[in-house]
Enzyme design. Sequence first.
Site, PDB file in Angstrom:
ATOM      1  N   HIS A   7       0.859  -1.198   0.000  1.00 27.59           N
ATOM      2  CA  HIS A   7       0.000   0.000   0.000  1.00 27.59           C
ATOM      3  C   HIS A   7       0.893   1.245   0.000  1.00 27.59           C
ATOM      4  O   HIS A   7       1.966   1.242   0.588  1.00 27.59           O
ATOM      5  CB  HIS A   7      -0.902  -0.026   1.244  1.00 27.59           C
ATOM      6  CG  HIS A   7      -1.956   1.035   1.202  1.00 27.59           C
ATOM      7  ND1 HIS A   7      -1.705   2.338   1.548  1.00 27.59           N
ATOM      8  CD2 HIS A   7      -3.253   0.981   0.826  1.00 27.59           C
ATOM      9  CE1 HIS A   7      -2.817   3.045   1.397  1.00 27.59           C
ATOM     10  NE2 HIS A   7      -3.772   2.249   0.956  1.00 27.59           N
TER      11      HIS A   7
ATOM     12  N   GLU B 130      -3.810   1.959  -7.380  1.00 29.30           N
ATOM     13  CA  GLU B 130      -4.187   3.039  -6.472  1.00 29.30           C
ATOM     14  C   GLU B 130      -3.297   4.253  -6.729  1.00 29.30           C
ATOM     15  O   GLU B 130      -2.211   4.378  -6.122  1.00 29.30           O
ATOM     16  CB  GLU B 130      -4.008   2.593  -5.015  1.00 29.30           C
ATOM     17  CG  GLU B 130      -4.926   1.476  -4.600  1.00 29.30           C
ATOM     18  CD  GLU B 130      -5.338   1.614  -3.139  1.00 29.30           C
ATOM     19  OE1 GLU B 130      -6.546   1.619  -2.884  1.00 29.30           O
ATOM     20  OE2 GLU B 130      -4.463   1.744  -2.277  1.00 29.30           O
TER      21      GLU B 130
HETATM   22  C1  PEP Z   1      -6.646   3.459   0.266  1.00 32.15           C
HETATM   23  O1  PEP Z   1      -5.921   4.093   1.024  1.00 32.15           O
HETATM   24  O2  PEP Z   1      -6.384   2.275  -0.041  1.00 32.15           O
HETATM   25  C2  PEP Z   1      -7.821   4.117  -0.280  1.00 32.15           C
HETATM   26  C3  PEP Z   1      -8.264   3.702  -1.432  1.00 32.15           C
HETATM   27  O3  PEP Z   1      -8.352   5.115   0.481  1.00 32.15           O
HETATM   28  P1  PEP Z   1      -9.610   6.035   0.088  1.00 32.15           P
HETATM   29  O4  PEP Z   1     -10.700   5.166  -0.425  1.00 32.15           O
HETATM   30  O5  PEP Z   1      -9.980   6.710   1.381  1.00 32.15           O
HETATM   31  O6  PEP Z   1      -9.129   6.990  -0.949  1.00 32.15           O
END
Ligand code: PEP
Length: 256
Positions: free
Chosen positions: A93, A165
């Site tokens: 992450h 992400e």
């Molecule tokens: C994350 O940190 O994996 C994430 C997707 O957070 P958010 O949905 O709050 O943007």
Amino acid sequence: MKSYIVGNWKLNFNVGEASIYLHKLQKKIPNYRDVEVVVAPTALCLQPLSLQIERSKMKLAAQNAFYRDFGAYTGEISFAELAGLVNYAIVGHSERRYIFHEDDKMIAKKVAAAIRNKIRPILCIGETESERSFGETRDVIRDQLLGGLSEVSEEDISKVLIAYEPVWAISSTKDAKPATPDEIAEVVGLIRANLKEIYGAKIAEEVPVLFGGSVKPTNAGAYLTVPGVNGLLIGGASLILEQFTDIIETAKRVKQ
Ligand code: PEP
């Protein structure tokens, strides 16, 4: 392929709060066979929640673990200890990469350790805002993907999930801005092209690719219909029961 809806609770909910939330969530959602619901509480919650969870409805994920199975590693929890408690583990992450300085080498070892212990790793990759603005997205995605998968054999790749992400879209990032479906489609295409190069066309299509970053009930439908996206990794909205269940129901509707 199933849809995956994964809630990353980060450092939120103590054991009591997590247990109450899980109880309410399990009451609220039916058993959706084509939507895999996964929650990732803090490490301390995993043991008690593993006794409470109805595994036919949802699964547990760890947010992180160490790559050695045992030994002189003060403060760590191993994938070996988590075996049997969780089905999934989030690995790499961006908060682990940038706050705890995990690099692709360490992440690769964690991916391998998860697989060795029969836990499916959810490998997170994504560029920062400045990397994107310098035109480096393609290289960053390739480096993080190939780096993270460097110890994964062709036989084991079917156990891995990838989560795209973009750091600039994660709600806790300063000035976060939600990604557009087109921006996501482009990078998911790159991810699949890289997978194809390493593992071949068939496998490249079969690896689940999730999207994460400011997912809300209002944009979940649009994100789930981006070509190549098989699910969502959700931070903030997964802490709000109504929002998380709404996203799960959206995933169910999109599947029909
Ligand atoms: C994350 O940190 O994996 C994430 C997707 O957070 P958010 O949905 O709050 O943007």
